[in-house]
Scaffold this motif. Sequence first.
Motif, PDB file in Angstrom:
ATOM      1  N   LEU A  14      60.931  -6.041 -48.291  1.00 42.57           N
ATOM      2  CA  LEU A  14      60.040  -5.288 -49.617  1.00 42.57           C
ATOM      3  C   LEU A  14      59.478  -6.714 -49.233  1.00 42.57           C
ATOM      4  CD1 LEU A  14      62.768  -4.500 -52.137  1.00 42.57           C
ATOM      5  CD2 LEU A  14      60.676  -3.828 -50.699  1.00 42.57           C
TER       6      LEU A  14
ATOM      7  N   SER B  21      55.508  -5.689 -49.095  1.00 43.01           N
ATOM      8  CA  SER B  21      54.884  -6.282 -50.756  1.00 43.01           C
ATOM      9  C   SER B  21      53.536  -7.370 -49.732  1.00 43.01           C
ATOM     10  CB  SER B  21      55.437  -6.885 -51.967  1.00 43.01           C
ATOM     11  OG  SER B  21      56.169  -6.297 -52.065  1.00 43.01           O
TER      12      SER B  21
ATOM     13  N   ILE C  32      57.170  -9.818 -57.767  1.00 41.55           N
ATOM     14  CA  ILE C  32      57.971  -8.851 -57.351  1.00 41.55           C
ATOM     15  C   ILE C  32      58.131  -9.817 -56.145  1.00 41.55           C
ATOM     16  CG2 ILE C  32      57.691  -7.920 -54.918  1.00 41.55           C
ATOM     17  CD1 ILE C  32      55.020  -6.204 -56.112  1.00 41.55           C
TER      18      ILE C  32
ATOM     19  N   VAL D 214      62.468  -8.719 -56.699  1.00 42.73           N
ATOM     20  CA  VAL D 214      63.054  -9.540 -55.189  1.00 42.73           C
ATOM     21  C   VAL D 214      64.223 -10.084 -55.736  1.00 42.73           C
ATOM     22  CG1 VAL D 214      63.234  -8.627 -52.918  1.00 42.73           C
ATOM     23  CG2 VAL D 214      61.047  -7.456 -54.048  1.00 42.73           C
TER      24      VAL D 214
ATOM     25  N   PHE E 294      62.626  -0.989 -54.394  1.00 39.24           N
ATOM     26  CA  PHE E 294      61.926  -0.465 -53.799  1.00 39.24           C
ATOM     27  C   PHE E 294      61.302   0.386 -55.297  1.00 39.24           C
ATOM     28  CE2 PHE E 294      58.175   2.355 -53.145  1.00 39.24           C
ATOM     29  CZ  PHE E 294      57.560   1.343 -52.476  1.00 39.24           C
TER      30      PHE E 294
ATOM     31  N   SER F  87      57.956  -0.195 -57.228  1.00 39.36           N
ATOM     32  CA  SER F  87      57.027  -0.262 -57.452  1.00 39.36           C
ATOM     33  C   SER F  87      55.790   0.258 -57.867  1.00 39.36           C
ATOM     34  CB  SER F  87      57.135   1.756 -56.847  1.00 39.36           C
ATOM     35  OG  SER F  87      57.707   2.097 -58.126  1.00 39.36           O
TER      36      SER F  87
ATOM     37  N   PHE G 236      53.695  -2.412 -56.776  1.00 36.45           N
ATOM     38  CA  PHE G 236      53.692  -2.833 -55.568  1.00 36.45           C
ATOM     39  C   PHE G 236      52.402  -1.380 -55.464  1.00 36.45           C
ATOM     40  CE2 PHE G 236      53.499  -0.333 -51.515  1.00 36.45           C
ATOM     41  CZ  PHE G 236      53.230  -1.002 -50.351  1.00 36.45           C
TER      42      PHE G 236
END
Lengths: 302, 372
Positions: free
Chosen positions: B260, B264, B332, B336, B343, B347, B350
């Motif tokens: 992820l 990103s 992000i 994460v 996700f 999102s 993202f």
Amino acid sequence: MSAILVEHIAKHFGTVKALDDISFSVDKGELFGFIGPDGAGKTTLFRILTTLIIPDQGKATVNGLDVVKDYRKIRQDIGYMPGRFSLYSDLSVEENLNFYATVFGTTVAGNYDLIRDIYVQIEPFKKRKAGKLSGGMKQKLALCCALIHKPSVLVLDEPTTGVDAVSRLEFWEMLKRLKESGITIVVATPYMDEAGLCDRIALIQDGNIMAISTPSEVIKKYPNSLYSVKSDDIFSLLNDLRKFPDVHTVFAFGQAAHVSFKPGQSAGSSLQDYLQAKGHSGIIISPVQANIEDCFMELMIK
Amino acid sequence: MRTLLFIIQKEFLQIFRNRGMLPIIFVVPIVQLLILVNAATFEMKSIKVSVVDLDLSSSSRKLISKYEGSPFYKVVQTTFSNDEAMEFMQSGKVDIIIRIPNGFERQLVRENHAKVQFVINAINQAVAGLSSAYSTSILIDFNRELMQDWLSPSQMAGLKNIQTDYSYWYNPKLNYKTYMVPGILVLLVTIIGLLLSGMNIVREKEIGTIEQINVTPIRKIQFIAGKLTPFWIIALFELAFGLTIGKLVFDIPMVGNLWLIFMSGGVYLFVILSVGLLVSTVTNTQQQSMLVTFFFMVVFILMSGLFTSIESMPDWAQKLDRLNPLMYFIKIMRMVLLKGSAFADISPHFWSLVVFAIILSSLAVWRYRKVA
């Protein structure tokens, strides 16, 4: 069909008129020279021909392809050597050549015939970075890179500026050989002595073409009677000559002064007497054939 | 496609041949991570305290001992003179003066209330705010103990009292480095992407090589892609490199899926490279390009939430910050790595990056076509 056909091209940069309604054509396989001082518009014209800029008005074609509409096709078929060294100075001679070969979708081996004569001269330095080459070597490498895709038209912008006299001669020898292989060559130069090496020349000044002809034709059209005058003191000689009655132009030309008289007038013996009276010694006056520079000067004052 | 590969190959050759470039790529991230993460800390340790105890009672001593016992405070001066304490404050030797007036204990016993004064150096308002909050919480603690000492259990039961306990999620030890490393990594990747790519294209303009390139059949889009791809790869490599250092040196948690992060990151870099390209279309020399990118970078970084919390910004600034791509990627990264967000959680951020990427890249390419 002409290799290059230019009709009424004009280009402005802000208020500066770089090119003013220029028209000419270059035949296939011709070595065509643009002679003119810095700022005459040579580079602008070449940038239009090589599809780098768009003209304000007029039409130009290379091999029948329009420089604006068919620019992509032209780029496949034209070799351009800008006045400023524009290869990657941090890449070696070999890497530069390979790079330009690959972006044209060819290989160095594939078109080696064309560049062999030139490349062998720089081959001993093929591992050297391009930025570390001497001026003449740089020009040779640039020429190789401009030729590597076998262009039918080669455009060279002041290729010999900043190059020593021997290398300049060599360079023109190379151009002659390239011409023999059928490539149309357009070259710009500020050096009048190189003009005689072209098939045809265009004298360009302030965005206007003043004359287009073969070098000998240009010289033949020179209207005035011309004398080369020498004396021991060249500086006061120039001043005194300008004061002589009926004289048309006086220019320094190397160690001598070129003095011209309007058609129908001549210096006669009175010039010799005049200079002697002014106190000059070692006076030599001889009629001479005009050269390109004289013609250029004559056209400039018009 | 083949042409593109040759351009990329040429770019890499040039990048690795540039003596200034390799240190930038490898040394700078290490240095930045090691220095910035350790130095840029808001953690409060050893706040220097001056105690002016004019009471000298058991209560006042008990209060002072609470400060002495706290890991956040260090009593550097004990004096009876206000002026002396102020002198220390003036010369920067203490951050906070605790002044306990004469008759502190007597008032406390007789009148059920007493006063204590804190004098706090507020040159750095963040530190001042924190130390005042700490001091107050110690005082509240002290107060509660007093009540326990003086009141009988039955009286205690009659008092209503709310006690607070904390449990820190996602960063249980409140480790500042855990919070900083992901942010600093974003900074690094941004510098590589923005500064180097912007300068690289301008360089071709500056030294005139673009002239020779433009007469070849190379398409502009190929040229741009060929120029930017190496930096995209290098910056992603840098991200991986930085994450490794973060894991090995700082032992930052990596709760979520690393893919992820890289996905990103890939989109984020696309945004950043587009900005770099955009800058290169409006500048003609590397110097100009550097100045323009520097300006953008300072604004982006200071508003990114790297050092200050976005939530405490004024409302208009928060709205403006929606235009800051750095902010999204830092969020992000933290979500994460620390929280293990999936996700679905990231999102919104993202997709914001994707929108940025589309808008900025088309703008940059359009400008580039027009200019060059």
